[in-house]
Motif scaffolding. Sequence first.
Motif, short mmCIF file in Angstrom:
data_model
loop_
_atom_site.label_atom_id
_atom_site.label_comp_id
_atom_site.label_asym_id
_atom_site.label_seq_id
_atom_site.Cartn_x
_atom_site.Cartn_y
_atom_site.Cartn_z
N CYS A 64 -26.08 -24.85 -10.26
CA CYS A 64 -25.17 -25.20 -11.35
C CYS A 64 -23.78 -24.65 -11.06
O CYS A 64 -23.62 -23.48 -10.72
CB CYS A 64 -25.68 -24.64 -12.67
SG CYS A 64 -24.58 -25.02 -14.06
N GLY A 65 -22.78 -25.47 -11.21
CA GLY A 65 -21.41 -25.05 -10.99
C GLY A 65 -20.87 -24.11 -12.05
O GLY A 65 -19.81 -23.51 -11.87
N TYR A 66 -21.59 -23.96 -13.14
CA TYR A 66 -21.14 -23.08 -14.23
C TYR A 66 -21.91 -21.76 -14.26
O TYR A 66 -21.77 -20.99 -15.20
CB TYR A 66 -21.33 -23.79 -15.58
CG TYR A 66 -20.44 -24.99 -15.73
CD1 TYR A 66 -19.12 -24.86 -16.13
CD2 TYR A 66 -20.93 -26.26 -15.44
CE1 TYR A 66 -18.30 -25.95 -16.25
CE2 TYR A 66 -20.11 -27.37 -15.56
CZ TYR A 66 -18.80 -27.22 -15.97
OH TYR A 66 -18.00 -28.31 -16.08
N LEU A 67 -22.70 -21.49 -13.23
CA LEU A 67 -23.58 -20.31 -13.22
C LEU A 67 -22.84 -19.02 -13.53
O LEU A 67 -23.21 -18.28 -14.43
CB LEU A 67 -24.29 -20.20 -11.87
CG LEU A 67 -25.26 -19.05 -11.74
CD1 LEU A 67 -26.53 -19.36 -12.52
CD2 LEU A 67 -25.61 -18.82 -10.28
N ARG A 68 -21.79 -18.74 -12.81
CA ARG A 68 -21.07 -17.47 -13.00
C ARG A 68 -20.42 -17.40 -14.38
O ARG A 68 -20.52 -16.38 -15.06
CB ARG A 68 -20.02 -17.31 -11.90
CG ARG A 68 -19.32 -15.98 -11.96
CD ARG A 68 -18.25 -15.88 -10.87
NE ARG A 68 -17.62 -14.59 -10.93
CZ ARG A 68 -17.78 -13.64 -10.03
NH1 ARG A 68 -18.55 -13.85 -8.99
NH2 ARG A 68 -17.17 -12.49 -10.17
N ALA A 69 -19.77 -18.44 -14.81
CA ALA A 69 -19.13 -18.45 -16.13
C ALA A 69 -20.16 -18.30 -17.24
O ALA A 69 -19.94 -17.58 -18.22
CB ALA A 69 -18.32 -19.73 -16.32
N CYS A 70 -21.28 -18.95 -17.07
CA CYS A 70 -22.36 -18.88 -18.06
C CYS A 70 -22.91 -17.45 -18.14
O CYS A 70 -23.13 -16.91 -19.22
CB CYS A 70 -23.45 -19.88 -17.68
SG CYS A 70 -24.82 -19.97 -18.83
N ARG A 71 -23.12 -16.82 -16.98
CA ARG A 71 -23.63 -15.45 -16.95
C ARG A 71 -22.63 -14.49 -17.60
O ARG A 71 -23.02 -13.62 -18.38
CB ARG A 71 -23.90 -15.03 -15.51
CG ARG A 71 -24.55 -13.66 -15.40
CD ARG A 71 -24.81 -13.25 -13.97
NE ARG A 71 -25.54 -14.27 -13.26
CZ ARG A 71 -25.26 -14.63 -11.99
NH1 ARG A 71 -24.30 -14.04 -11.33
NH2 ARG A 71 -25.96 -15.58 -11.41
N GLU A 72 -21.35 -14.63 -17.28
CA GLU A 72 -20.33 -13.77 -17.89
C GLU A 72 -20.31 -13.94 -19.41
O GLU A 72 -20.20 -12.96 -20.14
CB GLU A 72 -18.95 -14.10 -17.31
CG GLU A 72 -18.77 -13.64 -15.88
CD GLU A 72 -18.62 -12.13 -15.75
OE1 GLU A 72 -18.18 -11.48 -16.71
OE2 GLU A 72 -18.94 -11.61 -14.68
N PHE A 73 -20.43 -15.17 -19.87
CA PHE A 73 -20.46 -15.46 -21.29
C PHE A 73 -21.62 -14.71 -21.94
O PHE A 73 -21.47 -14.05 -22.97
CB PHE A 73 -20.60 -16.97 -21.51
CG PHE A 73 -20.72 -17.38 -22.94
CD1 PHE A 73 -19.59 -17.57 -23.72
CD2 PHE A 73 -21.97 -17.60 -23.51
CE1 PHE A 73 -19.70 -17.95 -25.05
CE2 PHE A 73 -22.09 -17.97 -24.83
CZ PHE A 73 -20.95 -18.15 -25.61
N ALA A 74 -22.79 -14.81 -21.34
CA ALA A 74 -23.99 -14.18 -21.91
C ALA A 74 -23.93 -12.66 -21.83
O ALA A 74 -24.38 -11.97 -22.74
CB ALA A 74 -25.23 -14.70 -21.19
N LEU A 75 -23.38 -12.11 -20.75
CA LEU A 75 -23.28 -10.66 -20.62
C LEU A 75 -22.39 -10.06 -21.69
O LEU A 75 -22.60 -8.94 -22.14
CB LEU A 75 -22.76 -10.28 -19.23
CG LEU A 75 -23.78 -10.42 -18.11
CD1 LEU A 75 -23.11 -10.32 -16.75
CD2 LEU A 75 -24.89 -9.39 -18.25
N ALA A 76 -21.42 -10.82 -22.13
CA ALA A 76 -20.51 -10.33 -23.17
C ALA A 76 -21.10 -10.48 -24.57
O ALA A 76 -20.49 -10.03 -25.54
CB ALA A 76 -19.18 -11.08 -23.08
N ARG A 77 -22.27 -11.10 -24.69
CA ARG A 77 -22.90 -11.34 -25.99
C ARG A 77 -24.36 -10.90 -25.94
O ARG A 77 -25.26 -11.71 -25.72
CB ARG A 77 -22.81 -12.83 -26.33
CG ARG A 77 -21.38 -13.25 -26.61
CD ARG A 77 -21.16 -14.73 -26.43
NE ARG A 77 -19.77 -15.07 -26.65
CZ ARG A 77 -18.81 -14.97 -25.73
NH1 ARG A 77 -19.10 -14.57 -24.51
NH2 ARG A 77 -17.57 -15.29 -26.01
N PRO A 78 -24.63 -9.61 -26.17
CA PRO A 78 -25.99 -9.07 -26.04
C PRO A 78 -27.04 -9.74 -26.92
O PRO A 78 -28.22 -9.70 -26.60
CB PRO A 78 -25.82 -7.60 -26.44
CG PRO A 78 -24.39 -7.30 -26.23
CD PRO A 78 -23.65 -8.57 -26.49
#
Length: 90
Positions: A27-41
Amino acid sequence: MRCRANPDAYFAEGVKPAGARALCSGCGYLRACREFALARPGLVGVWGGTTWGERGRMRRAAVVERGPPAGGVKAGVSLVRVGFGDRESR
């Protein structure tokens, strides 16, 4: 984004880490998606190729390694590089 086509697979109870990585691989959004989730526990399910438990470990590892940021763990700290690598390059 395959997650939009089959959201039930990403939010099923008990998704294993290998399954999370497989769901998000390529997925081309993998990193952005992970960063989004890491900022929202509070987010559950698979986000950025990680499970809820993996993201919790990533947050704790970042705090142990760097110390807590001034505004708390959610204060804009990039946690992708802390011991878990960037799965986009694998």
